[in-house]
Design a protein around this motif. Structure first.
Motif, PDB file in Angstrom:
ATOM      1  N   GLU A   1     -24.678  -6.162  34.965  1.00 17.27           N
ATOM      2  CA  GLU A   1     -25.343  -4.228  35.054  1.00 17.27           C
ATOM      3  C   GLU A   1     -25.516  -3.814  36.418  1.00 17.27           C
ATOM      4  O   GLU A   1     -24.846  -3.479  37.435  1.00 17.27           O
ATOM      5  N   SER A   2     -26.998  -4.557  36.056  1.00 19.56           N
ATOM      6  CA  SER A   2     -27.985  -4.170  36.730  1.00 19.56           C
ATOM      7  C   SER A   2     -27.301  -4.945  38.666  1.00 19.56           C
ATOM      8  O   SER A   2     -27.071  -4.010  39.514  1.00 19.56           O
ATOM      9  N   ASN A   3     -27.013  -6.564  38.537  1.00 16.66           N
ATOM     10  CA  ASN A   3     -26.560  -6.833  39.561  1.00 16.66           C
ATOM     11  C   ASN A   3     -25.389  -5.997  40.462  1.00 16.66           C
ATOM     12  O   ASN A   3     -25.295  -5.362  41.698  1.00 16.66           O
ATOM     13  N   THR A   4     -24.868  -6.260  39.854  1.00 20.16           N
ATOM     14  CA  THR A   4     -23.097  -5.009  40.033  1.00 20.16           C
ATOM     15  C   THR A   4     -23.283  -3.408  40.611  1.00 20.16           C
ATOM     16  O   THR A   4     -23.114  -3.239  41.829  1.00 20.16           O
ATOM     17  N   GLN A   5     -24.801  -2.868  39.969  1.00 19.05           N
ATOM     18  CA  GLN A   5     -25.140  -1.693  40.751  1.00 19.05           C
ATOM     19  C   GLN A   5     -25.767  -1.806  41.736  1.00 19.05           C
ATOM     20  O   GLN A   5     -25.656  -1.407  42.338  1.00 19.05           O
ATOM     21  N   ARG A   6     -26.569  -2.656  42.340  1.00 19.18           N
ATOM     22  CA  ARG A   6     -27.000  -3.669  43.308  1.00 19.18           C
ATOM     23  C   ARG A   6     -25.799  -3.857  44.232  1.00 19.18           C
ATOM     24  O   ARG A   6     -26.045  -3.205  45.653  1.00 19.18           O
ATOM     25  N   ARG A   7     -24.975  -4.570  44.106  1.00 21.65           N
ATOM     26  CA  ARG A   7     -23.881  -4.823  44.814  1.00 21.65           C
ATOM     27  C   ARG A   7     -23.122  -3.675  45.496  1.00 21.65           C
ATOM     28  O   ARG A   7     -23.021  -3.238  46.739  1.00 21.65           O
ATOM     29  N   SER A   8     -22.986  -2.264  44.408  1.00 21.19           N
ATOM     30  CA  SER A   8     -22.236  -1.255  44.639  1.00 21.19           C
ATOM     31  C   SER A   8     -22.834  -0.449  45.582  1.00 21.19           C
ATOM     32  O   SER A   8     -22.356   0.582  46.588  1.00 21.19           O
ATOM     33  N   ALA A   9     -24.768  -0.519  45.291  1.00 20.34           N
ATOM     34  CA  ALA A   9     -25.261   0.476  46.781  1.00 20.34           C
ATOM     35  C   ALA A   9     -25.529  -0.545  47.393  1.00 20.34           C
ATOM     36  O   ALA A   9     -25.249   0.008  48.642  1.00 20.34           O
ATOM     37  N   GLY A  10     -25.546  -1.929  48.248  1.00 24.50           N
ATOM     38  CA  GLY A  10     -25.405  -2.949  49.232  1.00 24.50           C
ATOM     39  C   GLY A  10     -23.467  -2.206  49.481  1.00 24.50           C
ATOM     40  O   GLY A  10     -23.556  -2.188  50.893  1.00 24.50           O
ATOM     41  N   LEU A  11     -23.095  -2.110  49.003  1.00 24.71           N
ATOM     42  CA  LEU A  11     -21.933  -2.049  49.769  1.00 24.71           C
ATOM     43  C   LEU A  11     -21.339  -0.286  49.943  1.00 24.71           C
ATOM     44  O   LEU A  11     -21.029  -0.508  51.085  1.00 24.71           O
ATOM     45  N   LYS A  12     -21.947   0.361  48.794  1.00 23.15           N
ATOM     46  CA  LYS A  12     -21.935   1.875  49.730  1.00 23.15           C
ATOM     47  C   LYS A  12     -22.723   2.448  50.945  1.00 23.15           C
ATOM     48  O   LYS A  12     -21.768   3.302  52.111  1.00 23.15           O
ATOM     49  N   ASP A  13     -23.464   1.158  51.618  1.00 22.63           N
ATOM     50  CA  ASP A  13     -23.743   1.279  52.708  1.00 22.63           C
ATOM     51  C   ASP A  13     -23.167   0.538  53.647  1.00 22.63           C
ATOM     52  O   ASP A  13     -23.509   1.288  54.830  1.00 22.63           O
ATOM     53  N   LYS A  14     -22.683  -0.613  53.189  1.00 24.01           N
ATOM     54  CA  LYS A  14     -22.229  -1.165  54.024  1.00 24.01           C
ATOM     55  C   LYS A  14     -20.913  -0.474  54.704  1.00 24.01           C
ATOM     56  O   LYS A  14     -20.416  -0.976  56.445  1.00 24.01           O
ATOM     57  N   ILE A  15     -20.258  -0.151  54.628  1.00 24.25           N
ATOM     58  CA  ILE A  15     -18.614   0.193  54.402  1.00 24.25           C
ATOM     59  C   ILE A  15     -18.739   1.673  55.706  1.00 24.25           C
ATOM     60  O   ILE A  15     -18.233   1.730  56.586  1.00 24.25           O
ATOM     61  N   PRO A  16     -19.495   2.643  56.026  1.00 25.78           N
ATOM     62  CA  PRO A  16     -20.180   3.492  56.782  1.00 25.78           C
ATOM     63  C   PRO A  16     -20.407   3.406  58.105  1.00 25.78           C
ATOM     64  O   PRO A  16     -19.768   3.674  58.874  1.00 25.78           O
ATOM     65  N   GLU A  17     -20.482   1.276  58.018  1.00 28.03           N
ATOM     66  CA  GLU A  17     -21.276   0.943  59.451  1.00 28.03           C
ATOM     67  C   GLU A  17     -20.308   0.488  59.742  1.00 28.03           C
ATOM     68  O   GLU A  17     -20.196   0.129  61.281  1.00 28.03           O
ATOM     69  N   ILE A  18     -19.947  -0.163  58.539  1.00 30.73           N
ATOM     70  CA  ILE A  18     -18.015  -0.880  59.156  1.00 30.73           C
ATOM     71  C   ILE A  18     -17.446   0.029  59.440  1.00 30.73           C
ATOM     72  O   ILE A  18     -16.370  -0.167  60.642  1.00 30.73           O
TER      73      ILE A  18
END
Length: 197
Positions: free
Chosen positions: A63-80
């Motif tokens: 769960e912790s790893n998935t939350q980190r991955r999700s947070a990273g994607l939430k930052d990455k999507i607006p940049e893309i």
């Protein structure tokens, strides 16, 4: 020990014998409906509780790893999305358009003025300090693909987080059931010994 009954929800039906994981390979937690089918004696309780505790820890780690991955994607999507919008803007410019005057970031607080002529080539950061030149059309295609993949990955993360929370809850309930069963069995044993004296 008897086999475990596996838990499902109305959205995700109970898995069959062939399906003991979610689509991304995370296993279902055992659902203990009848403790007697799972724990045969009070001697099995400690090892069962320890096993459940270990599984809860593993699910919490996932769960912790998935939350980190999700947070990273939430930052990455607006940049893309921002990069894709700029590539589309550059693709829409005509050969004879005036050079575009803009400011670009050199550092966190330092910007420089630049004139950007019409171009058919862009440079994209790929990560790991790698930048490649792409024709504008290929860059747009690449970014559209990356954006789609990132959105799909974010949806998968959200599904996995819900799934993991459900499995943690299932194991917590199973732990409580086994513990309560053990307390009841010990009470019966004490009452049985007390009645014989």
């Amino acid at each position: 020990m008897a086999s475990l009954a596996l838990r499902g929800s109305s959205e995700n039906p109970a898995p069959t014998k062939d399906t003991t994981t979610n689509p991304r390979g995370i296993p279902y937690a055992p659902f203990v409906d009848r403790v007697e089918d799972y724990v045969t004696s009070t001697t099995d309780v400690e090892s069962t509780l320890k096993s459940f505790s270990e599984m809860i820890s593993k699910y919490q780690f996932m769960e912790s790893n998935t939350q980190r991955r999700s947070a990273g994607l939430k930052d990455k999507i607006p940049e893309i999305q921002k990069t894709l919008a700029m590539v589309r803007f550059l693709a829409g410019r005509e050969e004879d358009d005036e050079p575009l005057e803009t400011h670009f970031e050199l550092n966190d607080t330092l910007y420089a003025k630049a004139l950007v002529p019409t171009t058919k080539e862009v440079y994209l950061w790929l990560g790991a300090n790698v930048m490649l030149a792409y024709p504008v059309d290929e860059a747009e295609e690449l970014l559209v693909g990356k954006l789609g993949a990132a959105k799909t990955s974010l949806e998968n993360c959200d599904e996995d987080l819900d799934f993991l929370r459900e499995q943690i809850t299932t194991l917590e309930v199973a732990t409580a059931r086994v513990y309560n069963w053990d307390v009841g069995q010990r009470r019966k044993e004490r009452e049985g010994k007390g009645g014989k004296s």
